[in-house]
Design a protein around this motif. Structure first.
Motif, PDB file in Angstrom:
ATOM      1  N   HIS A 112     120.507  94.855  46.613  1.00 29.91           N
ATOM      2  CA  HIS A 112     121.321  93.702  46.215  1.00 29.91           C
ATOM      3  C   HIS A 112     121.895  93.937  44.816  1.00 29.91           C
ATOM      4  CE1 HIS A 112     122.605  89.594  45.424  1.00 29.91           C
ATOM      5  NE2 HIS A 112     122.377  89.305  46.694  1.00 29.91           N
ATOM      6  N   PRO A 113     123.187  93.641  44.599  1.00 31.57           N
ATOM      7  CA  PRO A 113     123.785  93.910  43.282  1.00 31.57           C
ATOM      8  C   PRO A 113     123.133  93.157  42.132  1.00 31.57           C
ATOM      9  CG  PRO A 113     125.295  92.658  44.700  1.00 31.57           C
ATOM     10  CD  PRO A 113     124.192  93.154  45.574  1.00 31.57           C
ATOM     11  N   LEU A 114     122.528  92.007  42.394  1.00 30.61           N
ATOM     12  CA  LEU A 114     121.881  91.277  41.300  1.00 30.61           C
ATOM     13  C   LEU A 114     120.760  92.089  40.660  1.00 30.61           C
ATOM     14  CD1 LEU A 114     121.598  87.547  42.471  1.00 30.61           C
ATOM     15  CD2 LEU A 114     122.964  88.465  40.587  1.00 30.61           C
ATOM     16  N   LEU A 115     120.101  92.919  41.432  1.00 29.41           N
ATOM     17  CA  LEU A 115     119.027  93.739  40.868  1.00 29.41           C
ATOM     18  C   LEU A 115     119.581  94.727  39.854  1.00 29.41           C
ATOM     19  CD1 LEU A 115     117.011  94.365  44.144  1.00 29.41           C
ATOM     20  CD2 LEU A 115     116.442  92.783  42.283  1.00 29.41           C
ATOM     21  N   GLY A 116     120.783  95.233  40.106  1.00 28.13           N
ATOM     22  CA  GLY A 116     121.429  96.093  39.126  1.00 28.13           C
ATOM     23  C   GLY A 116     121.867  95.321  37.897  1.00 28.13           C
ATOM     24  N   LEU A 163     124.068  82.160  43.832  1.00 29.52           N
ATOM     25  CA  LEU A 163     123.514  80.819  43.662  1.00 29.52           C
ATOM     26  C   LEU A 163     122.286  80.631  44.548  1.00 29.52           C
ATOM     27  CD1 LEU A 163     123.840  77.817  42.633  1.00 29.52           C
ATOM     28  CD2 LEU A 163     125.169  77.441  44.723  1.00 29.52           C
ATOM     29  N   ARG A 164     122.401  81.003  45.813  1.00 26.27           N
ATOM     30  CA  ARG A 164     121.289  80.840  46.756  1.00 26.27           C
ATOM     31  C   ARG A 164     120.078  81.657  46.325  1.00 26.27           C
ATOM     32  NH1 ARG A 164     119.286  83.970  50.291  1.00 26.27           N
ATOM     33  NH2 ARG A 164     121.007  85.470  50.050  1.00 26.27           N
ATOM     34  N   VAL A 165     120.318  82.894  45.897  1.00 25.55           N
ATOM     35  CA  VAL A 165     119.210  83.770  45.516  1.00 25.55           C
ATOM     36  C   VAL A 165     118.512  83.255  44.264  1.00 25.55           C
ATOM     37  CG1 VAL A 165     118.633  86.063  44.635  1.00 25.55           C
ATOM     38  CG2 VAL A 165     120.151  85.834  46.612  1.00 25.55           C
ATOM     39  N   GLN A 168     127.679 101.683  40.377  1.00 28.20           N
ATOM     40  CA  GLN A 168     127.408 100.953  41.614  1.00 28.20           C
ATOM     41  C   GLN A 168     127.959  99.534  41.553  1.00 28.20           C
ATOM     42  OE1 GLN A 168     123.154 101.379  41.747  1.00 28.20           O
ATOM     43  NE2 GLN A 168     123.227 103.304  42.901  1.00 28.20           N
ATOM     44  N   LEU A 169     127.817  98.881  40.412  1.00 28.65           N
ATOM     45  CA  LEU A 169     128.338  97.522  40.276  1.00 28.65           C
ATOM     46  C   LEU A 169     129.861  97.505  40.358  1.00 28.65           C
ATOM     47  CD1 LEU A 169     126.045  96.095  37.444  1.00 28.65           C
ATOM     48  CD2 LEU A 169     125.993  95.520  39.879  1.00 28.65           C
ATOM     49  N   GLN A 170     130.498  98.503  39.776  1.00 34.66           N
ATOM     50  CA  GLN A 170     131.955  98.560  39.835  1.00 34.66           C
ATOM     51  C   GLN A 170     132.465  98.767  41.257  1.00 34.66           C
ATOM     52  OE1 GLN A 170     132.638 101.679  36.849  1.00 34.66           O
ATOM     53  NE2 GLN A 170     133.709 100.145  35.608  1.00 34.66           N
ATOM     54  N   ALA A 171     131.652  99.391  42.107  1.00 29.35           N
ATOM     55  CA  ALA A 171     132.086  99.718  43.470  1.00 29.35           C
ATOM     56  C   ALA A 171     131.488  98.794  44.526  1.00 29.35           C
ATOM     57  CB  ALA A 171     131.708 101.168  43.793  1.00 29.35           C
ATOM     58  N   THR A 172     130.651  97.838  44.125  1.00 28.37           N
ATOM     59  CA  THR A 172     129.950  97.020  45.105  1.00 28.37           C
ATOM     60  C   THR A 172     130.916  96.173  45.925  1.00 28.37           C
ATOM     61  OG1 THR A 172     128.071  95.514  45.383  1.00 28.37           O
ATOM     62  CG2 THR A 172     129.585  95.035  43.573  1.00 28.37           C
ATOM     63  N   ALA A 173     130.557  95.939  47.181  1.00 32.20           N
ATOM     64  CA  ALA A 173     131.431  95.215  48.112  1.00 32.20           C
ATOM     65  C   ALA A 173     131.285  93.711  47.914  1.00 32.20           C
ATOM     66  CB  ALA A 173     131.087  95.605  49.546  1.00 32.20           C
ATOM     67  N   LEU A 174     131.918  93.211  46.869  1.00 33.01           N
ATOM     68  CA  LEU A 174     131.917  91.789  46.549  1.00 33.01           C
ATOM     69  C   LEU A 174     133.359  91.341  46.328  1.00 33.01           C
ATOM     70  CD1 LEU A 174     129.029  91.592  43.909  1.00 33.01           C
ATOM     71  CD2 LEU A 174     128.984  90.568  46.192  1.00 33.01           C
TER      72      LEU A 174
END
Length: 217
Positions: free
Chosen positions: A140-144, A18-20, A167-173
């Protein structure tokens, strides 16, 4: 490419997203991000950000991917009608334009946004938001997530998609935020698949997990 639903999904998925994507709108705690049927306009407002904290502002948000010279007038009407539902809250408006050229720069709102540090209306341009994000937080994951939306070269997209998907499946979120990232990525990739990179299953290949192709291909 149809993007409204995916943009609203990302806005509601995670406070950092949201912030980004809003160029700085932040909430201190939990919030609802929902669509509201606005009876006075006989239409649906797809992005209403309602922080649970009563002292935080409500935001009526629009993603604008087509030319609309009346977008600011329409947003003001939506803000007023949402304000009727929440008379004790401050209601502000935000427009995320898919391109800067789509901004009609309607006065007095355009001038107010450039002069006031906390105007009732705010706007941002998606390409500028993502370019700044790439400079400041290149992993940042949003770029992916936005790769299928941004990458014009279909062959390059075909090569990059499996790696980005993993990378998205493994991202630390948080799990829900990660799931939304993957779903939006798949949705946009599926749309692009209809424009020259079909089938999607072959594009992602071994990067996918069982059940991850729901709605694809």
């Amino acid at each position: 490419m149809k993007t409204d639903k995916q943009i609203y999904t990302l806005l509601g998925a995670d406070p950092d997203f949201l912030r980004v994507l809003t160029d700085g709108i932040a909430v201190r705690g939990p919030y609802l991000f929902e669509a509201l049927d606005v009876k006075g306009l006989e239409r649906r407002t797809d992005g209403v950000l309602i922080p649970r904290a009563q002292d935080e502002d409500i935001w009526v948000m629009e993603f604008q991917a087509q030319s609309d010279p009346l977008i600011y007038h329409r947003l003001l009407l939506e803000m007023a009608l949402v304000g009727e539902r929440h008379p004790q809250r401050v209601v502000r408006g935000f427009v995320l334009f898919a391109e800067a050229a789509l901004d009609p720069c309607t006065e007095p709102w355009h001038g107010l946004m450039t002069r006031d540090h906390q105007p009732p209306l705010r706007r941002a341009y998606l390409p500028e938001v993502l370019k700044r994000l790439a400079r400041e937080v290149p992993d940042h994951p949003l770029l992916g997530v936005f790769l299928p939306y941004l990458e014009a070269d279909l062959e390059r997209l075909r090569r990059q998609a499996p790696t980005v998907y993993r990378q998205l499946q493994a991202t630390a979120l948080p799990e829900a935020s990660r799931r939304h990232c993957v779903e939006v990525f798949q949705s946009w990739l599926n749309t692009r698949a209809g424009r020259g990179i079909r089938p999607v299953r072959k594009v992602l290949g071994g990067a996918t997990s069982p059940g991850s192709h729901a709605g694809l291909g």
